[in-house]
Design a protein around this motif. Sequence first.
Motif, short mmCIF file in Angstrom:
data_model
loop_
_atom_site.label_atom_id
_atom_site.label_comp_id
_atom_site.label_asym_id
_atom_site.label_seq_id
_atom_site.Cartn_x
_atom_site.Cartn_y
_atom_site.Cartn_z
N SER A 183 -40.81 -67.82 -11.81
CA SER A 183 -42.08 -68.46 -12.14
C SER A 183 -41.87 -69.81 -12.83
CB SER A 183 -42.92 -67.55 -13.04
OG SER A 183 -42.37 -67.46 -14.34
N ASP A 184 -40.67 -70.05 -13.37
CA ASP A 184 -40.37 -71.33 -14.02
C ASP A 184 -40.19 -72.46 -13.02
OD1 ASP A 184 -40.42 -70.29 -16.58
OD2 ASP A 184 -38.26 -70.04 -16.73
N ILE A 185 -39.76 -72.14 -11.79
CA ILE A 185 -39.39 -73.22 -10.86
C ILE A 185 -40.17 -73.21 -9.54
CG2 ILE A 185 -37.06 -73.29 -11.84
CD1 ILE A 185 -36.04 -72.05 -9.26
N TRP A 186 -40.76 -72.08 -9.17
CA TRP A 186 -41.47 -71.99 -7.89
C TRP A 186 -42.97 -71.90 -8.13
CZ3 TRP A 186 -38.91 -73.22 -3.70
CH2 TRP A 186 -37.54 -72.98 -3.62
N PHE A 187 -43.73 -72.53 -7.24
CA PHE A 187 -45.18 -72.49 -7.33
C PHE A 187 -45.72 -71.18 -6.75
CE2 PHE A 187 -44.03 -77.03 -7.00
CZ PHE A 187 -44.56 -77.47 -8.21
N VAL A 188 -47.00 -70.92 -7.02
CA VAL A 188 -47.62 -69.65 -6.61
C VAL A 188 -47.43 -69.36 -5.13
CG1 VAL A 188 -49.90 -68.66 -6.15
CG2 VAL A 188 -49.33 -69.39 -8.46
N HIS A 189 -47.63 -70.38 -4.28
CA HIS A 189 -47.57 -70.14 -2.84
C HIS A 189 -46.15 -70.01 -2.32
CE1 HIS A 189 -47.06 -74.50 -3.15
NE2 HIS A 189 -46.57 -74.50 -1.93
N GLU A 190 -45.15 -70.11 -3.21
CA GLU A 190 -43.75 -70.01 -2.79
C GLU A 190 -43.02 -68.81 -3.41
OE1 GLU A 190 -42.70 -74.79 -2.47
OE2 GLU A 190 -42.66 -73.82 -4.44
N ARG A 191 -43.69 -68.09 -4.30
CA ARG A 191 -42.98 -67.08 -5.09
C ARG A 191 -42.68 -65.79 -4.34
NH1 ARG A 191 -46.78 -67.59 -10.37
NH2 ARG A 191 -46.04 -69.63 -11.10
N GLY A 192 -43.51 -65.44 -3.36
CA GLY A 192 -43.34 -64.15 -2.70
C GLY A 192 -41.97 -63.98 -2.10
N ILE A 376 -37.23 -60.44 5.08
CA ILE A 376 -37.57 -61.39 6.14
C ILE A 376 -39.08 -61.49 6.33
CG2 ILE A 376 -37.40 -61.80 8.63
CD1 ILE A 376 -34.57 -60.60 8.49
N VAL A 377 -39.77 -60.35 6.26
CA VAL A 377 -41.22 -60.38 6.50
C VAL A 377 -42.01 -60.62 5.22
CG1 VAL A 377 -40.96 -58.82 8.47
CG2 VAL A 377 -41.53 -57.87 6.23
N ALA A 378 -41.34 -60.63 4.07
CA ALA A 378 -42.06 -60.79 2.80
C ALA A 378 -42.77 -62.13 2.71
CB ALA A 378 -41.10 -60.62 1.62
N GLY A 379 -42.10 -63.20 3.15
CA GLY A 379 -42.71 -64.53 3.07
C GLY A 379 -44.00 -64.61 3.87
N PRO A 380 -43.94 -64.32 5.19
CA PRO A 380 -45.18 -64.38 5.98
C PRO A 380 -46.25 -63.40 5.51
CG PRO A 380 -43.25 -64.35 7.41
CD PRO A 380 -42.76 -64.08 6.02
N LEU A 381 -45.84 -62.19 5.07
CA LEU A 381 -46.82 -61.19 4.69
C LEU A 381 -47.45 -61.49 3.33
CD1 LEU A 381 -45.40 -57.71 5.79
CD2 LEU A 381 -47.37 -58.91 6.69
N GLY A 448 -43.27 -53.41 -1.54
CA GLY A 448 -44.10 -52.97 -2.65
C GLY A 448 -43.68 -53.58 -3.98
N THR A 449 -42.38 -53.55 -4.27
CA THR A 449 -41.91 -54.11 -5.54
C THR A 449 -42.11 -55.63 -5.58
OG1 THR A 449 -39.65 -54.17 -4.63
CG2 THR A 449 -40.23 -52.31 -6.04
N THR A 450 -42.00 -56.28 -4.42
CA THR A 450 -42.27 -57.72 -4.39
C THR A 450 -43.73 -57.99 -4.73
OG1 THR A 450 -40.55 -58.06 -2.70
CG2 THR A 450 -42.20 -59.80 -2.95
#
Length: 536
Positions: A183-192, A376-381, A448-450
Amino acid sequence: MPFGILEDTNLEHIPGTAPLHGHSDTDNYSGIDPGLLKYDRTGKIVLVPQPSDSPNDPYNWSRMKKELFTIAYGWGCGCVGAVGPLLGGAFVPLAAQFDVSLTTFVSAVQGGAIAAIAVGSLLFNSLAVKYGKRPVYLGTTLGLMVSCFWAAEAKSFESFVASRVFCGLCMAPLEALVPASISDIWFVHERGFRTAIFNLGVLGGINLAVPIAAVIIQYASYHEALYGMGGAFALAFLLIFFCMPESAFKREALNIDTGESKVVLEGKASLEQLEHTPSTTLTSNEARASWLKDLLPYSGYVNHVPFWNTLIRPFYLLASPPVLWAVLLFTTCISWLVGISLTLSQIFSAPPYNFSVVGVGATNLSSFVASVLGTIVAGPLIDGLVTRMSMRNGGIFEPEFRLPIMVTYLLFTSTGFFAWGQSSAAQDPWPVPVVVCLGLINFGVQLGTTGVVTYVVDCHREKAGEAFAAMNFVKNMFAFGLSFYINDWISNQGVRNCFFAIGGITMGVTLFTIPMYIFGKRARGWVHRRGFADRL
């Protein structure tokens, strides 16, 4: 009421709620002029949190610097995940070598390490909040390397247990602090996706360590496995030293996501200071820190909050419904994986499977593959879903948009536990429990944990370290207790009844996500009004 989320009528700005998509210049976000906001390179996505103009602000780091940071903690978390179950295949011969019963060995070595992680989560979080995360990462990674070499050379049972307890203490930061660093370096839309990398490191390390170490132990000895693990931590230390600068930063920027009554500048008085400046951004004459300065073990960062305050504050956050929900989900899903790892040998060493030590270890490979697929699917999902829901919500992001991903945890993980219990009891051919069931469980756990981790970070960005310290403390104490009774539970009630109960508990706790989704925004407003995290 965006997508069924109930509004909070008591506050104008709710912590976590923030603009994420740009509109026309005539629009405003609860009184914020869009012209004052900073956007990504496309000019369409609002940067949440808003970065300062300082070139040393971690939000302004280059993409390469951020990705190297991600690779470094990914490797470090993988090593931490690996070192816990590393010796699982050698417990019986080690207990015989040190002349203690297997129960005594497991409870002292594994139980002691798990309890130490719980304590370390609180201790090192306090140090990180006060003095920054980099010295904590460096010191504990060095401690992990030493603990592995110490365990390899231990001559007595007491010395061996002490080395593993010290190892557990040093494991805590790379389990509890990394989400706050993200959370210190990545923005909300990039954290997943980056959070999925963190989870892949921990879960992948657990799943890969057992088969690799089993081969080393069977054909060499446990000493070589520990020496190899020490070497892996030496590499982790180098990666952290060169690629993970201090991410704690005191910034002056437009604060749009922490729920202040006035959308204030972090470190400034109010928004009006920006509205009367000729430029739409803050100006900074600060020089960019040199690469050599980034390499200093300690940046000089100091938070003047008293140490005892930071030590106790995580427990205050347990009063936050989002954190309490996350503790429930995070504790159960990770602890059940620990339970499976503790029972693999019990199930597959016995007839009709009769697996060798190497064979039992190899059962974890399907779990690793499932975790990789989940990453792999975490980003798109996760990130993709958040972006689309925010766009349809008039450009406004709500942390509850992270929660629909929990459907995958409910479907895959719960189903996997039921199938695991049934197939193991029916003694189905090994591909069914190993490939299908473990694959379903770990795929769901990864997603789920993500979702859990990103939701907590979005709700409590400024207190993410304290929130995860509390979560890790509860999770490890629960796992500590589980290690004492899971094997007897299976022996007394059978693997089917045991994992049917676990599957039912998993479904039950996951269904708490529904009220969390509906009432989450009101809960965030209530926590902010009550000021639980700031009462000390």
